[in-house]
Design an enzyme around this catalytic site. Structure first.
Site, PDB file in Angstrom:
ATOM      1  N   ASP A 177       0.880  -1.179   0.000  1.00  9.44           N
ATOM      2  CA  ASP A 177       0.000   0.000   0.000  1.00  9.44           C
ATOM      3  C   ASP A 177       0.914   1.224   0.000  1.00  9.44           C
ATOM      4  O   ASP A 177       1.969   1.196   0.646  1.00  9.44           O
ATOM      5  CB  ASP A 177      -0.906   0.002   1.242  1.00  9.44           C
ATOM      6  CG  ASP A 177      -2.093   0.953   1.090  1.00  9.44           C
ATOM      7  OD1 ASP A 177      -3.235   0.469   1.011  1.00  9.44           O
ATOM      8  OD2 ASP A 177      -1.863   2.196   1.044  1.00  9.44           O
ATOM      9  N   CYS A 208      -6.602  -1.521  -4.968  1.00 10.78           N
ATOM     10  CA  CYS A 208      -6.265  -0.093  -4.916  1.00 10.78           C
ATOM     11  C   CYS A 208      -7.176   0.660  -5.888  1.00 10.78           C
ATOM     12  O   CYS A 208      -7.753   0.059  -6.792  1.00 10.78           O
ATOM     13  CB  CYS A 208      -4.794   0.114  -5.279  1.00 10.78           C
ATOM     14  SG  CYS A 208      -4.361  -0.591  -6.866  1.00 10.78           S
ATOM     15  N   ARG A 237     -10.496  -2.092 -10.693  1.00  6.16           N
ATOM     16  CA  ARG A 237     -10.776  -1.341 -11.920  1.00  6.16           C
ATOM     17  C   ARG A 237      -9.975  -1.971 -13.051  1.00  6.16           C
ATOM     18  O   ARG A 237      -8.811  -2.322 -12.882  1.00  6.16           O
ATOM     19  CB  ARG A 237     -10.373   0.138 -11.780  1.00  6.16           C
ATOM     20  CG  ARG A 237     -11.353   0.983 -10.966  1.00  6.16           C
ATOM     21  CD  ARG A 237     -12.694   1.177 -11.656  1.00  6.16           C
ATOM     22  NE  ARG A 237     -13.638   1.950 -10.861  1.00  6.16           N
ATOM     23  CZ  ARG A 237     -14.542   1.429 -10.027  1.00  6.16           C
ATOM     24  NH1 ARG A 237     -14.640   0.124  -9.872  1.00  6.16           N
ATOM     25  NH2 ARG A 237     -15.366   2.213  -9.356  1.00  6.16           N
ATOM     26  N   GLU A 266     -16.035  -0.953 -20.350  1.00 11.78           N
ATOM     27  CA  GLU A 266     -17.222  -1.686 -19.890  1.00 11.78           C
ATOM     28  C   GLU A 266     -18.488  -1.045 -20.451  1.00 11.78           C
ATOM     29  O   GLU A 266     -18.655   0.170 -20.289  1.00 11.78           O
ATOM     30  CB  GLU A 266     -17.263  -1.694 -18.358  1.00 11.78           C
ATOM     31  CG  GLU A 266     -16.074  -2.450 -17.766  1.00 11.78           C
ATOM     32  CD  GLU A 266     -16.025  -2.374 -16.240  1.00 11.78           C
ATOM     33  OE1 GLU A 266     -16.761  -1.562 -15.652  1.00 11.78           O
ATOM     34  OE2 GLU A 266     -15.235  -3.111 -15.646  1.00 11.78           O
ATOM     35  N   HIS A 285     -18.733  -7.021 -13.911  1.00 15.72           N
ATOM     36  CA  HIS A 285     -18.703  -5.956 -12.887  1.00 15.72           C
ATOM     37  C   HIS A 285     -19.874  -6.099 -11.910  1.00 15.72           C
ATOM     38  O   HIS A 285     -20.680  -5.176 -11.736  1.00 15.72           O
ATOM     39  CB  HIS A 285     -18.708  -4.569 -13.537  1.00 15.72           C
ATOM     40  CG  HIS A 285     -18.109  -3.513 -12.657  1.00 15.72           C
ATOM     41  ND1 HIS A 285     -17.340  -2.485 -13.135  1.00 15.72           N
ATOM     42  CD2 HIS A 285     -18.170  -3.326 -11.303  1.00 15.72           C
ATOM     43  CE1 HIS A 285     -16.950  -1.705 -12.138  1.00 15.72           C
ATOM     44  NE2 HIS A 285     -17.451  -2.202 -11.002  1.00 15.72           N
TER      45      HIS A 285
HETATM   46  P1  NAD Z   1     -10.092   2.245   0.116  1.00 13.48           P
HETATM   47  O1  NAD Z   1      -9.903   3.686  -0.219  1.00 13.48           O
HETATM   48  O2  NAD Z   1     -10.606   1.867   1.458  1.00 13.48           O
HETATM   49  O3  NAD Z   1      -8.689   1.479  -0.086  1.00 13.48           O
HETATM   50  C1  NAD Z   1      -7.825   1.714  -1.159  1.00 13.48           C
HETATM   51  C2  NAD Z   1      -6.402   1.475  -0.662  1.00 13.48           C
HETATM   52  O4  NAD Z   1      -5.542   1.558  -1.803  1.00 13.48           O
HETATM   53  C3  NAD Z   1      -5.935   2.518   0.351  1.00 13.48           C
HETATM   54  O5  NAD Z   1      -5.386   1.887   1.486  1.00 13.48           O
HETATM   55  C4  NAD Z   1      -4.883   3.323  -0.416  1.00 13.48           C
HETATM   56  O6  NAD Z   1      -3.832   3.803   0.405  1.00 13.48           O
HETATM   57  C5  NAD Z   1      -4.377   2.249  -1.385  1.00 13.48           C
HETATM   58  N1  NAD Z   1      -3.668   2.815  -2.536  1.00 13.48           N
HETATM   59  C6  NAD Z   1      -3.880   4.008  -3.165  1.00 13.48           C
HETATM   60  N2  NAD Z   1      -2.974   4.164  -4.156  1.00 13.48           N
HETATM   61  C7  NAD Z   1      -2.190   3.052  -4.139  1.00 13.48           C
HETATM   62  C8  NAD Z   1      -1.060   2.647  -4.904  1.00 13.48           C
HETATM   63  N3  NAD Z   1      -0.533   3.447  -5.871  1.00 13.48           N
HETATM   64  N4  NAD Z   1      -0.485   1.456  -4.616  1.00 13.48           N
HETATM   65  C9  NAD Z   1      -0.979   0.692  -3.607  1.00 13.48           C
HETATM   66  N5  NAD Z   1      -2.038   1.024  -2.842  1.00 13.48           N
HETATM   67  C10 NAD Z   1      -2.630   2.209  -3.112  1.00 13.48           C
HETATM   68  O7  NAD Z   1     -11.019   1.656  -1.037  1.00 13.48           O
HETATM   69  P2  NAD Z   1     -11.830   0.263  -1.023  1.00 13.48           P
HETATM   70  O8  NAD Z   1     -13.193   0.479  -0.471  1.00 13.48           O
HETATM   71  O9  NAD Z   1     -10.985  -0.805  -0.435  1.00 13.48           O
HETATM   72  O10 NAD Z   1     -12.001   0.043  -2.608  1.00 13.48           O
HETATM   73  C11 NAD Z   1     -10.881  -0.234  -3.429  1.00 13.48           C
HETATM   74  C12 NAD Z   1     -11.280  -0.153  -4.885  1.00 13.48           C
HETATM   75  O11 NAD Z   1     -12.194  -1.211  -5.184  1.00 13.48           O
HETATM   76  C13 NAD Z   1     -12.050   1.118  -5.284  1.00 13.48           C
HETATM   77  O12 NAD Z   1     -11.177   2.192  -5.582  1.00 13.48           O
HETATM   78  C14 NAD Z   1     -12.832   0.666  -6.496  1.00 13.48           C
HETATM   79  O13 NAD Z   1     -12.089   0.976  -7.665  1.00 13.48           O
HETATM   80  C15 NAD Z   1     -12.924  -0.839  -6.331  1.00 13.48           C
HETATM   81  N6  NAD Z   1     -14.316  -1.304  -6.170  1.00 13.48           N
HETATM   82  C16 NAD Z   1     -14.813  -2.178  -7.087  1.00 13.48           C
HETATM   83  C17 NAD Z   1     -16.114  -2.637  -6.959  1.00 13.48           C
HETATM   84  C18 NAD Z   1     -16.694  -3.622  -7.945  1.00 13.48           C
HETATM   85  O14 NAD Z   1     -17.916  -3.748  -8.042  1.00 13.48           O
HETATM   86  N7  NAD Z   1     -15.904  -4.388  -8.684  1.00 13.48           N
HETATM   87  C19 NAD Z   1     -16.917  -2.174  -5.893  1.00 13.48           C
HETATM   88  C20 NAD Z   1     -16.372  -1.299  -4.952  1.00 13.48           C
HETATM   89  C21 NAD Z   1     -15.060  -0.864  -5.106  1.00 13.48           C
END
Ligand code: NAD
Length: 323
Positions: A177, A208, A237, A266, A285
């Site tokens: 992270d 992330c 994503r 998508e 998705h």
């Molecule tokens: P969150 O903000 O709680 O966690 C994201 C983490 O990624 C944070 O700890 C952040 O520090 C870390 N991060 C940021 N940039 C980074 C990098 N360059 N390298 C490594 N880590 C990095 O978010 P979350 O609730 O855990 O969601 C994560 C992602 O899941 C969302 O951004 C979204 O794109 C995706 N998501 C997808 C769906 C789906 O239906 N497929 C649904 C919800 C969320």
């Protein structure tokens, strides 16, 4: 206040209701909106709600009435945040609503890769078991998760939930992270170099957000670091993955399989290379879309708007009030 929802269908295809939103203002709710329709439909909007419709700078600049943008999702990469900052428009997202559902989908993909459950059920239904000489058969190696290493990129809400489930399966868990994480549960290790996640893990799973730094964080060079027996899971994503590079890695046996809930475009074009790549399993998705998660999302969207209307905006993801 005028409230416009540009693409409400996937949040509420009919099994939820918009009643609470309708109480908050004059509402226009569209199932879907094309890029060409955005301006006409949003011209009068004080509050604009959108899920996957893209809101680039040139659209934001054409909406002088706009006071608030609510993203109906966690990932907010569809909005040009710099443009919203310049216009002093707060942008909110909906964190945490889907944490457990997305974590569950991560394991749905992982268990599919390790057991090929649907494949085996399908072969049973067309008679293969009935024709078997033995009391059982399996057509792919069956892999036990216990003792394998899961490497998580992004240890936020979802990454942590995935880690918890992995530990329940007695997997080793490492993560990368960009921020040093507090309160790391016992037995889980933060790794400083993302390359080490790829070289050490049996399963790499992406949690992330999509940013300039994470765009194609999975690329040819990183896929080459992975074990031939390893799996890649992406429920975050699509643009996190170089799709051509992943197809090459799966075709050449560089990695064993991939489970994807998201793609770079998508819905994908029919000729997206991953649709016909072996050992690549793609869901449309759906990680966020359990009814429970969508109801929580709807509830938070309402709470976000109420807090904005009371001048105490919550779940804001941009620096809208800075000079
Ligand atoms: P969150 O903000 O709680 O966690 C994201 C983490 O990624 C944070 O700890 C952040 O520090 C870390 N991060 C940021 N940039 C980074 C990098 N360059 N390298 C490594 N880590 C990095 O978010 P979350 O609730 O855990 O969601 C994560 C992602 O899941 C969302 O951004 C979204 O794109 C995706 N998501 C997808 C769906 C789906 O239906 N497929 C649904 C919800 C969320």
């Amino acid at each position: 206040m005028n409230i416009v929802v540009l693409d409400g269908y996937t949040l509420n295809p009919g099994d939820l209701n918009w009643d609470e939103l309708i109480k908050l203002g004059e509402c226009k709710i569209y199932d879907r909106t094309s890029p060409e329709e955005i301006i006409d439909r949003s011209r009068e909007a004080d509050i604009l709600l959108l899920n996957k419709v893209k809101l680039p700078r040139e659209k934001i600049e054409k909406l002088p009435n706009l006071k608030y943008i609510g993203v109906l999702a966690t990932g907010f990469n569809i909005v040009d945040i710099d443009a919203a900052n310049e216009k002093k428009i707060p942008v909110s997202n909906v964190p945490t609503y889907g944490t457990l559902s997305v974590a569950q989908t991560t394991f749905a993909h992982l268990l599919n890769l390790t057991q090929r459950t649907e494949y085996h059920a399908h072969t049973v239904s067309y008679g293969k078991w009935s024709m078997s000489k033995d009391f059982c058969y399996w057509d792919f190696p069956l892999i036990e998760l216990a003792g394998l290493t899961m490497g998580i990129i992004g240890f936020g809400e979802i990454g942590r939930a995935v880690a918890k489930i992995a530990r329940a399966f007695e997997m080793n868990v490492i993560f990368y992270d960009i921020t040093k994480q507090p309160d790391i549960p016992e037995g889980i290790i933060q790794i400083n170099d993302p390359d080490d996640i790829f070289s050490k893990s049996d399963v790499v799973t992406l949690h992330c957000p999509l940013t300039d730094e994470t765009n194609q964080i999975v690329n040819t060079q990183r896929l080459k670091l992975m074990k031939k027996s390893a799996y890649l899971i992406n429920t975050s994503r699509g643009q996190l993955v170089d799709e051509e590079a992943l197809a090459d890695a799966l075709n050449s046996g560089q990695i064993a399989g991939a489970g994807l809930d998201v793609l770079s475009e998508e819905p994908p074009k029919y000729d997206n290379i991953l649709l016909s790549t072996p050992n690549c399993f793609i869901t449309p998705h759906i990680a966020w879309a359990t009814r429970s998660a969508r109801q929580r999302l709807m509830d938070t969207v309402i709470a976000n708007i109420k807090s904005f209307q009371q001048n105490k905006p919550q779940n804001i993801v941009n620096n809208w009030s800075s000079e």
